[in-house]
Design an enzyme around this catalytic site. Structure first.
Site, mmCIF file in Angstrom:
data_model
loop_
_atom_site.group_PDB
_atom_site.id
_atom_site.type_symbol
_atom_site.label_atom_id
_atom_site.label_comp_id
_atom_site.label_asym_id
_atom_site.label_seq_id
_atom_site.Cartn_x
_atom_site.Cartn_y
_atom_site.Cartn_z
ATOM 1 N N LEU A 126 0.830 -1.216 0.000
ATOM 2 C CA LEU A 126 0.000 0.000 0.000
ATOM 3 C C LEU A 126 0.862 1.263 0.000
ATOM 4 C CD1 LEU A 126 -2.906 1.210 0.253
ATOM 5 C CD2 LEU A 126 -2.616 1.105 2.742
ATOM 6 N N SER A 127 1.794 1.350 0.955
ATOM 7 C CA SER A 127 2.543 2.602 1.148
ATOM 8 C C SER A 127 3.465 2.906 -0.038
ATOM 9 C CB SER A 127 3.389 2.521 2.417
ATOM 10 O OG SER A 127 2.567 2.354 3.538
ATOM 11 N N GLY A 132 2.053 7.679 2.684
ATOM 12 C CA GLY A 132 2.096 6.764 3.828
ATOM 13 C C GLY A 132 0.777 6.840 4.568
ATOM 14 N N GLN A 329 14.724 0.309 32.915
ATOM 15 C CA GLN A 329 14.949 1.039 34.164
ATOM 16 C C GLN A 329 15.065 0.072 35.348
ATOM 17 O OE1 GLN A 329 15.395 4.205 33.656
ATOM 18 N NE2 GLN A 329 15.919 4.654 35.778
ATOM 19 N N GLU A 356 1.168 -0.049 10.095
ATOM 20 C CA GLU A 356 -0.281 -0.356 9.998
ATOM 21 C C GLU A 356 -1.130 0.784 10.572
ATOM 22 O OE1 GLU A 356 -1.605 -4.353 10.281
ATOM 23 O OE2 GLU A 356 0.272 -5.128 9.494
ATOM 24 N N GLY A 357 -0.634 2.004 10.327
ATOM 25 C CA GLY A 357 -1.307 3.204 10.798
ATOM 26 C C GLY A 357 -0.645 3.734 12.044
ATOM 27 N N SER A 359 0.169 6.176 15.369
ATOM 28 C CA SER A 359 -0.705 6.598 16.474
ATOM 29 C C SER A 359 -1.559 7.793 16.039
ATOM 30 C CB SER A 359 0.138 6.991 17.693
ATOM 31 O OG SER A 359 0.687 5.844 18.300
ATOM 32 N N GLU A 360 -0.968 8.665 15.228
ATOM 33 C CA GLU A 360 -1.718 9.845 14.772
ATOM 34 C C GLU A 360 -2.914 9.416 13.928
ATOM 35 O OE1 GLU A 360 1.543 9.437 14.732
ATOM 36 O OE2 GLU A 360 2.275 11.047 16.008
HETATM 37 N N1 COS Z 1 -13.494 0.133 6.474
HETATM 38 C C1 COS Z 1 -14.149 0.225 5.304
HETATM 39 N N2 COS Z 1 -14.201 1.357 4.588
HETATM 40 C C2 COS Z 1 -13.557 2.426 5.075
HETATM 41 C C3 COS Z 1 -12.867 2.399 6.301
HETATM 42 C C4 COS Z 1 -12.849 1.189 6.998
HETATM 43 N N3 COS Z 1 -12.201 1.082 8.166
HETATM 44 N N4 COS Z 1 -12.328 3.607 6.518
HETATM 45 C C5 COS Z 1 -12.669 4.384 5.502
HETATM 46 N N5 COS Z 1 -13.418 3.666 4.613
HETATM 47 C C6 COS Z 1 -14.033 4.154 3.390
HETATM 48 C C7 COS Z 1 -14.901 5.343 3.704
HETATM 49 O O1 COS Z 1 -16.218 4.931 4.050
HETATM 50 C C8 COS Z 1 -14.870 6.120 2.423
HETATM 51 O O2 COS Z 1 -15.756 5.584 1.489
HETATM 52 P P1 COS Z 1 -17.056 6.430 1.004
HETATM 53 O O3 COS Z 1 -16.519 7.722 0.480
HETATM 54 O O4 COS Z 1 -17.667 5.567 -0.038
HETATM 55 O O5 COS Z 1 -17.876 6.585 2.233
HETATM 56 C C9 COS Z 1 -13.484 5.858 1.880
HETATM 57 O O6 COS Z 1 -13.030 4.652 2.507
HETATM 58 C C10 COS Z 1 -12.525 6.984 2.168
HETATM 59 O O7 COS Z 1 -12.501 7.158 3.574
HETATM 60 P P2 COS Z 1 -11.887 8.472 4.269
HETATM 61 O O8 COS Z 1 -12.521 9.684 3.658
HETATM 62 O O9 COS Z 1 -11.954 8.273 5.735
HETATM 63 O O10 COS Z 1 -10.389 8.379 3.759
HETATM 64 P P3 COS Z 1 -9.163 9.297 4.052
HETATM 65 O O11 COS Z 1 -8.425 9.505 2.783
HETATM 66 O O12 COS Z 1 -9.564 10.500 4.848
HETATM 67 O O13 COS Z 1 -8.226 8.298 4.922
HETATM 68 C C11 COS Z 1 -7.123 7.478 6.887
HETATM 69 C C12 COS Z 1 -8.329 8.174 6.234
HETATM 70 C C13 COS Z 1 -6.061 8.478 7.306
HETATM 71 C C14 COS Z 1 -7.733 6.838 8.121
HETATM 72 C C15 COS Z 1 -6.499 6.389 5.980
HETATM 73 O O14 COS Z 1 -5.841 6.976 4.875
HETATM 74 C C16 COS Z 1 -5.525 5.519 6.714
HETATM 75 O O15 COS Z 1 -5.904 4.597 7.430
HETATM 76 N N6 COS Z 1 -4.213 5.789 6.537
HETATM 77 C C17 COS Z 1 -3.178 4.979 7.123
HETATM 78 C C18 COS Z 1 -2.773 3.931 6.175
HETATM 79 C C19 COS Z 1 -1.983 2.884 6.865
HETATM 80 O O16 COS Z 1 -2.370 2.384 7.906
HETATM 81 N N7 COS Z 1 -0.894 2.520 6.255
HETATM 82 C C20 COS Z 1 -0.065 1.493 6.763
HETATM 83 C C21 COS Z 1 0.150 0.512 5.657
HETATM 84 S S1 COS Z 1 0.718 -1.005 6.222
HETATM 85 S S2 COS Z 1 2.433 -0.626 7.028
#
Ligand code: COS
Length: 374
Positions: A126-127, A132, A329, A356-357, A359-360
């Site tokens: 994904l990343s 990221g 410690q 996997e996401g 803390s922020e």
């Molecule tokens: N399960 C199912 N669908 C989800 C969901 C979830 N947990 N979270 C979001 N969605 C869906 C939303 O419903 C939305 O769809 P609709 O527009 O049809 O409603 C769509 O996905 C986009 O969601 P959102 O607007 O929340 O997306 P953002 O771009 O704002 O992303 C975060 C939000 C930051 C939470 C997301 O990009 C994320 O989790 N980033 C971290 C990625 C990560 O963990 N990377 C590590 C990789 S492995 S080391």
């Protein structure tokens, strides 16, 4: 009602994983860390004990023990070797994604190979260098033609990306944002798939983390996973479950640290009283674990668990990082010696607050859900 007791089947998974951690993983752990490698026998040892497909149906070779058993297993394995635990966790996550979103053909092709250890695990692509936390901004491109799809772009921070038999990989098939993203299955050795050298990391050194470059990697349309444009939801759903695994992993690391601290304190009872430190460590560990169990139980019951998984991940990983530092410690200068095992635990634990996401990101998921409540 929350049930804190494990079922006999879950308790059996715990015993199997605990035994593997103590007898198979712990003895070779330092050598693996120094060699920056996990030997295939370790993957096979996980596989023969059903630990690569804990929540995968038996018909596909899995153990069908469910999400709670999975969390329990990751915690135990992580207490033995956190680098092996991350390989196990990503492989389970990839198998689950395939099981949930794949066609019969995709399931049959990959899941038995993932869970049997025929593949050296799975990977989650994904990343990217510039995407990221904001996964929805990824730029790897998938273009369709008569023969299928051509994938081009860059991936980064891919655990086991150099060896995994199958990489679940996200690419843009449409316009900007989350809706333009689709998901593909790329097999190891695909022409055009370039693999960077394993990163020199702070911790989890036996687990390889690589960058991938895709230069016109060709895949058939049958290697597209889920709906066209539905890839982002697949990633988020997979990460919801993945976060339970990372919470459990962080607590396994913390448990190992608490074990070392407890032993040291018991052996040095005459020194200073360490009761308060040990009590805080055990209390935080337990709180994180109860949250992890709750998220896993909701998943097991087929209920929404996104927020609970995010809460478990942020609480557990942050607690685990405090616990490993407290262990140092309690041991005093001995805790800074490699031979104590504590420095490795401190190193291995750090990334649980990041991958996997971060803390922020977990706080963003929790905070957004709070704002949506009536
Ligand atoms: N399960 C199912 N669908 C989800 C969901 C979830 N947990 N979270 C979001 N969605 C869906 C939303 O419903 C939305 O769809 P609709 O527009 O049809 O409603 C769509 O996905 C986009 O969601 P959102 O607007 O929340 O997306 P953002 O771009 O704002 O992303 C975060 C939000 C930051 C939470 C997301 O990009 C994320 O989790 N980033 C971290 C990625 C990560 O963990 N990377 C590590 C990789 S492995 S080391």
């Amino acid at each position: 009602m929350v049930d804190f007791n494990l079922t006999p089947a879950q308790a059996e998974v715990r015993e199997v994983a605990r035994d593997l951690a103590a007898r198979v993983l712990a003895p070779g752990r330092d050598a693996r860390e120094r060699a920056h490698a996990i030997d295939p026998e370790v993957i096979r040892a996980l596989a023969t004990r059903g630990l690569l497909g804990v929540n995968i149906p038996r018909a596909l070779g899995g153990a069908a023990r469910g999400p709670v058993a999975y969390a329990v297993a990751v915690r135990e394995v992580a207490a033995g070797d956190a680098a092996v635990a991350v390989t196990m966790a990503v492989t389970n996550m990839v198998a689950e994604v395939l099981n949930r979103f794949g066609t019969d053909e995709q399931r049959q092709r990959h899941i038995p190979r993932l869970v049997s250890g025929e593949y050296f695990g799975g990977a989650f692509g994904l990343s990217e260098p510039a995407a990221g936390s904001d996964a929805g901004s990824l730029t790897t491109r998938a273009t369709q033609d008569a023969g299928g799809w051509s994938l081009s772009g860059q991936k980064m921070w891919i655990s086991t990306g150099d060896a995994a038999g199958v990489i679940v990989l996200w690419a843009r098939t449409g316009g900007p944002g989350a809706k333009g993203i689709s998901c593909f299955l790329v097999e190891q050795g695909a022409p055009g798939l370039g693999i960077g050298k394993a990163e020199e990391k702070m911790g989890l050194r036996a687990s390889h983390t690589v960058a991938l470059s895709l230069d016109d990697v060709r895949v058939p349309d049958s290697a597209r996973l889920g709906e066209l444009g539905g890839g982002f939801r697949i990633a988020m759903a997979a990460l919801d479950g993945g976060r339970i695994g990372i919470a459990a992993q962080s607590l396994g690391i913390a448990e190992a640290a608490l074990g070392i601290a407890r032993k040291h304190a018991a052996d040095h009872a005459g020194d200073v009283g360490f009761e308060a430190e040990l009590a805080d460590m055990a209390t935080e560990l337990d709180a994180g674990w109860l949250m992890t169990l709750r998220a896993a139980q909701l998943k097991e019951a087929g209920k929404p668990f996104t927020v609970e998984a995010a809460m478990a991940k942020v609480a557990a990983s942050e607690a685990a990082n405090r616990i490993v530092r407290k262990a140092a410690q309690v041991l005093g200068p001995r805790g800074l010696l490699e031979a104590s095992g504590v420095p490795r635990l401190v190193r291995d634990c750090r990334v649980t607050q990041i991958y996997e996401g971060t803390s922020e990101v977990q706080r963003l998921v929790i905070g957004r859900a709070l704002l949506k409540q009536d």
